[in-house]
Design a protein around this motif. Sequence first.
Motif, PDB file in Angstrom:
ATOM      1  N   ALA A  30      14.883  40.108  12.075  1.00  0.00           N
ATOM      2  CA  ALA A  30      15.742  41.157  11.531  1.00  0.00           C
ATOM      3  C   ALA A  30      17.036  40.563  10.998  1.00  0.00           C
ATOM      4  N   ASP A  31      17.590  41.188   9.971  1.00  0.00           N
ATOM      5  CA  ASP A  31      18.873  40.758   9.435  1.00  0.00           C
ATOM      6  C   ASP A  31      19.967  40.978  10.480  1.00  0.00           C
ATOM      7  N   GLY A  32      20.860  40.025  10.584  1.00  0.00           N
ATOM      8  CA  GLY A  32      22.010  40.197  11.472  1.00  0.00           C
ATOM      9  C   GLY A  32      21.792  39.728  12.888  1.00  0.00           C
ATOM     10  N   PHE A  33      20.600  39.205  13.189  1.00  0.00           N
ATOM     11  CA  PHE A  33      20.347  38.721  14.544  1.00  0.00           C
ATOM     12  C   PHE A  33      19.951  37.256  14.493  1.00  0.00           C
ATOM     13  N   ASP A  34      20.654  36.447  15.287  1.00  0.00           N
ATOM     14  CA  ASP A  34      20.332  35.031  15.417  1.00  0.00           C
ATOM     15  C   ASP A  34      20.598  34.643  16.864  1.00  0.00           C
ATOM     16  N   ALA A  35      19.526  34.472  17.625  1.00  0.00           N
ATOM     17  CA  ALA A  35      19.674  34.179  19.053  1.00  0.00           C
ATOM     18  C   ALA A  35      20.511  32.926  19.289  1.00  0.00           C
ATOM     19  N   ARG A  36      20.453  31.982  18.364  1.00  0.00           N
ATOM     20  CA  ARG A  36      21.192  30.732  18.537  1.00  0.00           C
ATOM     21  C   ARG A  36      22.687  30.908  18.316  1.00  0.00           C
ATOM     22  N   GLY A  37      23.083  32.054  17.775  1.00  0.00           N
ATOM     23  CA  GLY A  37      24.489  32.271  17.439  1.00  0.00           C
ATOM     24  C   GLY A  37      25.290  32.999  18.493  1.00  0.00           C
ATOM     25  N   SER A  38      24.700  33.287  19.652  1.00  0.00           N
ATOM     26  CA  SER A  38      25.414  34.005  20.703  1.00  0.00           C
ATOM     27  C   SER A  38      26.582  33.162  21.217  1.00  0.00           C
ATOM     28  N   GLY A  39      27.673  33.846  21.566  1.00  0.00           N
ATOM     29  CA  GLY A  39      28.869  33.145  22.015  1.00  0.00           C
ATOM     30  C   GLY A  39      28.780  32.638  23.430  1.00  0.00           C
ATOM     31  N   CYS A  40      27.883  33.211  24.229  1.00  0.00           N
ATOM     32  CA  CYS A  40      27.674  32.781  25.601  1.00  0.00           C
ATOM     33  C   CYS A  40      26.195  32.933  25.907  1.00  0.00           C
ATOM     34  N   LEU A  41      25.589  31.907  26.485  1.00  0.00           N
ATOM     35  CA  LEU A  41      24.176  31.970  26.853  1.00  0.00           C
ATOM     36  C   LEU A  41      24.041  31.625  28.324  1.00  0.00           C
ATOM     37  N   VAL A  42      23.492  32.572  29.090  1.00  0.00           N
ATOM     38  CA  VAL A  42      23.309  32.395  30.529  1.00  0.00           C
ATOM     39  C   VAL A  42      21.824  32.249  30.807  1.00  0.00           C
ATOM     40  N   GLY A  43      21.433  31.153  31.455  1.00  0.00           N
ATOM     41  CA  GLY A  43      20.025  30.924  31.745  1.00  0.00           C
ATOM     42  C   GLY A  43      19.774  30.718  33.221  1.00  0.00           C
ATOM     43  N   THR A  44      18.707  31.330  33.713  1.00  0.00           N
ATOM     44  CA  THR A  44      18.282  31.171  35.097  1.00  0.00           C
ATOM     45  C   THR A  44      16.821  30.758  35.121  1.00  0.00           C
ATOM     46  N   SER A  45      16.511  29.661  35.807  1.00  0.00           N
ATOM     47  CA  SER A  45      15.144  29.198  35.960  1.00  0.00           C
ATOM     48  C   SER A  45      14.479  29.066  34.579  1.00  0.00           C
ATOM     49  N   ALA A  46      13.379  29.756  34.315  1.00  0.00           N
ATOM     50  CA  ALA A  46      12.740  29.656  33.003  1.00  0.00           C
ATOM     51  C   ALA A  46      13.724  29.983  31.885  1.00  0.00           C
ATOM     52  N   GLY A  47      14.645  30.903  32.164  1.00  0.00           N
ATOM     53  CA  GLY A  47      15.652  31.260  31.171  1.00  0.00           C
ATOM     54  C   GLY A  47      16.576  30.112  30.834  1.00  0.00           C
ATOM     55  N   SER A  48      16.759  29.179  31.772  1.00  0.00           N
ATOM     56  CA  SER A  48      17.620  28.030  31.479  1.00  0.00           C
ATOM     57  C   SER A  48      16.974  27.135  30.423  1.00  0.00           C
ATOM     58  N   ILE A  49      15.636  27.072  30.417  1.00  0.00           N
ATOM     59  CA  ILE A  49      14.930  26.286  29.408  1.00  0.00           C
ATOM     60  C   ILE A  49      15.139  26.902  28.029  1.00  0.00           C
TER      61      ILE A  49
END
Length: 310
Positions: A30-49
């Motif tokens: 979608a236009d206007g969304f870029d997961a890599r552009g978030s200002g803060c990324l919090v990862g836990t376990s699989a989410g950390s990968i």
Amino acid sequence: MQTPHALVLGGGGTLGEAWMSSVLAGLDEADGFDARGSGCLVGTSAGSIVAASLVAGIAPGSRLGRLAPAEDAQLEDSFAQASALRQAFGVAAELVGVAAAPLASLAFASTARGGALLRRTALRRVPAGRRSLAELGRLVERTGVRWDGRLRIAALELATGHRVVFGAPGEPQPPVSTAVEASCAIPGVFAPVTSAGRTYVDGGAWSPTNMDVAEVDSGGRVLCLNPTGSLRPSIGSLAGAFGAVSRGAAATEALVLKGRGATVTTVNPDNASAAAMGLNLMDHARRGSVIEAGLAQGRRLALDASARAA
């Protein structure tokens, strides 16, 4: 849907990683969304990968075609011996009883000191894991990811039971690969990870998402993907019972952020994604179905957001 100011990625094994990557890939269309552009990324376990991959500049969709064979075989072999969810998250249900599981997250969130004591006590009952996550660390290291001021990775210090958020101000900053290993070190399955004289285990032993550590100002947007929210109770399954704990924890932590003036969107797997994932989140045979369902869910989220904005 706009790119969130803070993106929170929870724990959830091989299938949780696949679901989060595919949902983000669907949203990225979608236009206007870029997961890599978030200002803060919090990862836990699989989410950390996933979080580390995004900070490394890897598009979510590029992770969907394969899972590194060495990593996949290692994880599946380990979880053939022990249930990931029972070891990493069953601590709460064991302490308060499965019937009270929805209250466990509230009890743990009420006081850091009390939560640390409960976890430290419970973890002493879990035999030390022996499997190594060194190969996972090497895979993360190959991406070239480095701390950039945005990445936060949650783990639990074994000796104290306290949560540690690698990358946060005043917190340790070992190599990102070491932090990811620590966040994925499921008690009783993988060997704890030691760095600078301190020993760590899976951040999911504190919270499925650790959403409350997201750094966001009033008016900021937070998007949380919670893979274990897919789990539903079933006879004889502690993993299924944990779904209520997971959803309760996410709701409690969302209230913390809302109290700071943030707008929070928590996304659990929808019915199709939950059915594709099942109860064994390490079942690689389901990966293709999970990716298909996750992509569809991400695309629907994007369409729904566009419709609301119109």
